[in-house]
Design an enzyme around this catalytic site. Structure first.
Site, short mmCIF file in Angstrom:
data_model
loop_
_atom_site.label_atom_id
_atom_site.label_comp_id
_atom_site.label_asym_id
_atom_site.label_seq_id
_atom_site.Cartn_x
_atom_site.Cartn_y
_atom_site.Cartn_z
N CYS A 134 -1.64 25.95 14.16
CA CYS A 134 -1.74 26.98 12.76
C CYS A 134 -2.94 26.85 12.24
CB CYS A 134 -0.42 27.49 12.30
SG CYS A 134 0.58 26.45 11.74
N HIS A 228 -1.61 32.05 6.50
CA HIS A 228 -1.97 31.06 5.87
C HIS A 228 -3.31 31.07 5.64
CE1 HIS A 228 0.78 28.58 7.57
NE2 HIS A 228 0.21 28.06 9.15
N1 LIG Z 1 5.35 27.87 12.92
C1 LIG Z 1 4.26 27.95 13.18
O1 LIG Z 1 3.20 28.64 12.36
C2 LIG Z 1 4.24 27.13 14.07
C3 LIG Z 1 2.52 27.46 14.57
C4 LIG Z 1 1.87 26.38 15.98
C5 LIG Z 1 2.68 26.10 16.33
N2 LIG Z 1 4.01 25.82 16.05
C6 LIG Z 1 4.76 24.58 17.10
O2 LIG Z 1 5.96 25.74 17.79
C7 LIG Z 1 6.63 25.00 17.83
C8 LIG Z 1 8.09 26.28 17.74
O3 LIG Z 1 7.64 26.34 16.85
P1 LIG Z 1 8.39 27.40 15.33
O4 LIG Z 1 8.68 26.89 13.83
O5 LIG Z 1 8.91 28.13 16.14
O6 LIG Z 1 9.92 26.20 15.01
P2 LIG Z 1 11.56 26.82 14.66
O7 LIG Z 1 11.79 28.34 14.55
O8 LIG Z 1 13.00 25.87 14.40
O9 LIG Z 1 12.09 27.26 16.70
C9 LIG Z 1 12.71 26.37 17.25
C10 LIG Z 1 12.94 26.46 19.04
O10 LIG Z 1 12.76 25.46 19.28
C11 LIG Z 1 14.24 25.73 20.13
N3 LIG Z 1 14.83 24.69 20.90
C12 LIG Z 1 14.97 23.30 19.64
N4 LIG Z 1 15.93 22.39 20.56
C13 LIG Z 1 15.50 22.60 21.98
C14 LIG Z 1 16.09 21.95 23.48
N5 LIG Z 1 16.89 20.89 22.95
N6 LIG Z 1 16.61 23.14 24.19
C15 LIG Z 1 16.11 24.12 24.62
N7 LIG Z 1 15.20 24.88 23.54
C16 LIG Z 1 14.76 24.07 21.71
C17 LIG Z 1 14.69 26.36 19.27
O11 LIG Z 1 16.15 27.18 19.95
P3 LIG Z 1 17.57 27.01 18.90
O12 LIG Z 1 17.57 27.40 17.94
O13 LIG Z 1 18.67 27.57 19.78
O14 LIG Z 1 18.36 25.66 18.49
C18 LIG Z 1 14.38 27.41 18.70
O15 LIG Z 1 13.90 28.70 19.54
C19 LIG Z 1 6.45 23.58 17.29
O16 LIG Z 1 6.66 22.30 18.48
C20 LIG Z 1 5.28 24.03 16.25
O17 LIG Z 1 5.38 22.69 15.76
C21 LIG Z 1 4.61 26.41 15.08
#
Ligand SMILES: NC(=O)c1ccc[n+]([C@@H]2O[C@H](COP(=O)([O-])OP(=O)(O)OC[C@H]3O[C@@H](n4cnc5c(N)ncnc54)[C@H](OP(=O)(O)O)[C@@H]3O)[C@@H](O)[C@H]2O)c1
Length: 339
Positions: A134, A228
Site C-alpha cells: 500500500c 498514507h
Molecule cells: N491493509 C492494507 O492497507 C493493505 C494494503 C495492501 C496489501 N495488504 C495485504 O492484504 C492482505 C490482507 O490485509 P488486511 O489488512 O485486510 O488484513 P486483515 O484485516 O488481518 O484480514 C485478513 C483476512 O484474511 C482472512 N484469513 C486469515 N487466515 C485465513 C485462512 N487460513 N483462510 C482463509 N482466510 C483467512 C481473515 O479472515 P478471518 O477473519 O475469518 O480469519 C481476514 O478476512 C495482507 O496480506 C496484507 O499484507 C493490506
C-alpha cells in the site's frame, strides 16, 4: 480491512459479482455476523447474508479469485487457486517471483504479459498477478510520469501510514494513541524492491528491475485511520521545473483511462495548490472514483535544479489494495485473459 473494500466495491460492480467468501476464524458463520464493519456507510445487505466458507481451492468454481489473505496463508493457498483459476492478490507472498507480474495498471500494464510465461513455466490453467504494497502504490503512480520525463536517480521518502494498513485489529491502541511508531516490519525493504520492479523494463521474457534508482524509504505508523501520507525528495538526471512537473502529473493518463475501465479514475494524479494539502482525512477519497487517485501537493524545488520536493496522499486499502486489484482484473477482462 481490505476485504471490506472489496465488499463495497464489488456490490454494484458492472462486470464482477461476488459469489463466495472464504475466511479463517470466521469460516462457518455469515459474513454479517463476523465482520467488524469499519466503513462510514451502510454495509451492502446481500453480502451480509453470505456465508463465509473454508478455503477449498480444488473445488472452487469461480471465474476469478481475489485474495487478501495474510502473507503466510497466501503463500500456501494462492498457488492452489492459481493452478486452476485466475488469481489477483494483494498479499506480498508472491510479488517478487520472476514470472509473477506486480502491477499498477497506470504504471506497468505491459508486465501483464508475464502471465503467458508464468503459465508456460508452471503448467497452470490459471495464474497469479499481484498488487503492490500500500505504501508503494501511491508513490509509484506519482513517480511514473516524473521518471518518464526526467529520469529519476534518487528517491527519499518519509511516510506517515494509517492504522488500517496494519489489518484488523492492528496496532494496540495503547501503543499508537498519542504516539508515532518509527518502524513497520519489512516495509522499507518492500517499498525499495517493489518500486524497482514496477519501474523495470520488460523484454517479453522477464522484468529487469530499475536498479539505477536509489530509494530510501523511512516509514512511520501514525494514528490516522485510512490514507498514507508520504513526503518526498527526488533527484533526476535532467533539470526539473516544479511548475512543469505539476503539469506533467496533472496530465498523466494511461491505458486504464483510455480503456475507460469502470474503476479507473479520470485523473490518476490530482495536484493541489493549497499550502497545507494534501491531508489524509480531507483528500484520501478525492477524484472521480473514491480512493483511486494519488493526491499530490506542496510541489517545490529541492536543493537545486535537479531535485524536487512534494507530498502525496494515497488511500491504502483502496488504491493500495482492493481498488488496484479490481482495476487489474478489469484490464485483464478487457484484454481477454479471463476467458
Ligand atoms: N491493509 C492494507 O492497507 C493493505 C494494503 C495492501 C496489501 N495488504 C495485504 O492484504 C492482505 C490482507 O490485509 P488486511 O489488512 O485486510 O488484513 P486483515 O484485516 O488481518 O484480514 C485478513 C483476512 O484474511 C482472512 N484469513 C486469515 N487466515 C485465513 C485462512 N487460513 N483462510 C482463509 N482466510 C483467512 C481473515 O479472515 P478471518 O477473519 O475469518 O480469519 C481476514 O478476512 C495482507 O496480506 C496484507 O499484507 C493490506
Amino acid at each position: 480491512m481490505v476485504g471490506q473494500q472489496y465488499v463495497r466495491m464489488l456490490e454494484d460492480h458492472p462486470w464482477f459479482e461476488a459469489t463466495r467468501f472464504v475466511g479463517g476464524r470466521s469460516a462457518g458463520r455469515l459474513y454479517g455476523e463476523t465482520v467488524e464493519w469499519m466503513g462510514e456507510y451502510e454495509p451492502p445487505a446481500r453480502m451480509m447474508e453470505m456465508p463465509v466458507e473454508m478455503a477449498e481451492p480444488e473445488k472452487e468454481d469461480a471465474d476469478l479469485v481475489f485474495s487478501c489473505l495474510p502473507s503466510d496463508v497466501a503463500r500456501e493457498l494462492e498457488p492452489r487457486y492459481a493452478s486452476r483459476l485466475p488469481t489477483v492478490s494483494d498479499a506480498s507472498a508472491h510479488r517478487m517471483e520472476p514470472d509473477v507480474p506486480l502491477v499498477i495498471p497506470e504504471v506497468n500494464a505491459r508486465h501483464l504479459r508475464l502471465l503467458e510465461k508464468q503459465k508456460e513455466n508452471r503448467g497452470w490453467n490459471g495464474w497469479i498477478v499481484t498488487s503492490p504494497n500500500c505504501t508503494t502504490t501511491g508513490l509509484a503512480i506519482a513517480l511514473k510520469p516524473l521518471h518518464d520525463e526526467y529520469k529519476l536517480r534518487k528517491v527519499v521518502v518519509a511516510t506517515l501510514q494509517a492504522l488500517s494498513g496494519a489489518g484488523y485489529p492492528g496496532v494496540p491502541a495503547l501503543r499508537i494513541v498519542d504516539n508515532v511508531l518509527p518502524y513497520i516490519k519489512d516495509e522499507e525493504e518492500k517499498v525499495e524492491r517493489e518500486i524497482r520492479k514496477l519501474m523495470g523494463s520488460f523484454d517479453g521474457d522477464g522484468v529487469k528491475p530499475a536498479d539505477d534508482i536509489s530509494i530510501a524509504p523511512m516509514v512511520h505508523r501514525v494514528p490516522t485511520l485510512d490514507g498514507h501520507l508520504e513526503s518526498l525528495y527526488i533527484e533526476a538526471e535532467r533539470p526539473i521545473d516544479p511548475e512543469e512537473a505539476k503539469q506533467i502529473m496533472r496530465d498523466f493518463k494511461a491505458e486504464p483511462q483510455e480503456m475507460k475501465l469502470p474503476t479507473a479514475p479520470e485523473r490518476p494524479i490530482i495536484v493541489m495548490e493549497e499550502d497545507d494539502r494534501p491531508q489524509p482525512r480531507l483528500d484520501r477519497n478525492k477524484g472521480s472514483v473514491q480512493g483511486m487517485s494519488t493526491v499530490v501537493g506542496r510541489v517545490r524545488r529541492g536543493v537545486d535544479r535537479y531535485s524536487l520536493r512534494f507530498t502525496l496522499v494515497s488511500h491504502n486499502t483502496i488504491r493500495g489494495a482492493a481498488g488496484n486489484a479490481i482495476l487489474i482484473a478489469e484490464m485483464l477482462h478487457e484484454l481477454g485473459y479471463l476467458g
